[in-house]
Scaffold this motif. Sequence first.
Motif, PDB file in Angstrom:
ATOM      1  N   ASP A  35       0.968  -1.231   0.126  1.00  7.61           N
ATOM      2  CA  ASP A  35      -0.012   0.052  -0.051  1.00  7.61           C
ATOM      3  C   ASP A  35       0.710   1.307  -0.069  1.00  7.61           C
ATOM      4  O   ASP A  35       0.382   2.275  -0.334  1.00  7.61           O
ATOM      5  N   GLU A  36       2.069   1.243   0.574  1.00  9.85           N
ATOM      6  CA  GLU A  36       2.744   2.287   0.725  1.00  9.85           C
ATOM      7  C   GLU A  36       4.096   2.566  -0.355  1.00  9.85           C
ATOM      8  O   GLU A  36       4.901   3.329  -0.438  1.00  9.85           O
ATOM      9  N   ALA A  70       3.069   8.776  -0.221  1.00  3.41           N
ATOM     10  CA  ALA A  70       3.065   7.643   0.786  1.00  3.41           C
ATOM     11  C   ALA A  70       3.724   8.000   2.074  1.00  3.41           C
ATOM     12  O   ALA A  70       4.799   8.945   1.803  1.00  3.41           O
ATOM     13  N   SER A  71       3.629   7.444   3.141  1.00  3.30           N
ATOM     14  CA  SER A  71       4.235   7.899   4.388  1.00  3.30           C
ATOM     15  C   SER A  71       5.384   7.049   4.533  1.00  3.30           C
ATOM     16  O   SER A  71       5.991   7.102   5.476  1.00  3.30           O
TER      17      SER A  71
END
Length: 120
Positions: A35-36, A70-71
């Motif tokens: 997801d990132e 993204a983080s």
Amino acid sequence: LTFDTVASGKVDAFGVALCHEAPPGQDWQLVLSTDEHEESPPFMIHHGRSDDAAGARLPDSVELQPADGASAPGPLTLLVDNALHVGGFRTLRLYAPFWLVNRTGLPLLFREVVRGAAAG
């Protein structure tokens, strides 16, 4: 190059995905993402020819780059345990040697110490 997609989907942490449709005489490649992180470039997980015995190496790691916005603080390196077993079936394990999860809501400071490295 074009590739046929034999199987695709999402594998949860500690999950297992089975693929029974990949022809053993063809090369198999895998693309990973989280997801990132962005998709990895395709990497070889099976040589359909006898190249395995001829010294062609399969990768032992793959690096995923953070997705835009993204983080994720940096690239994610996953190690690849890829084994061909008697009878022709293959197992593939992907894992991160370390995975830190901070659920405190506070900043987490960490550092990697390499054995034998001079203190600095």
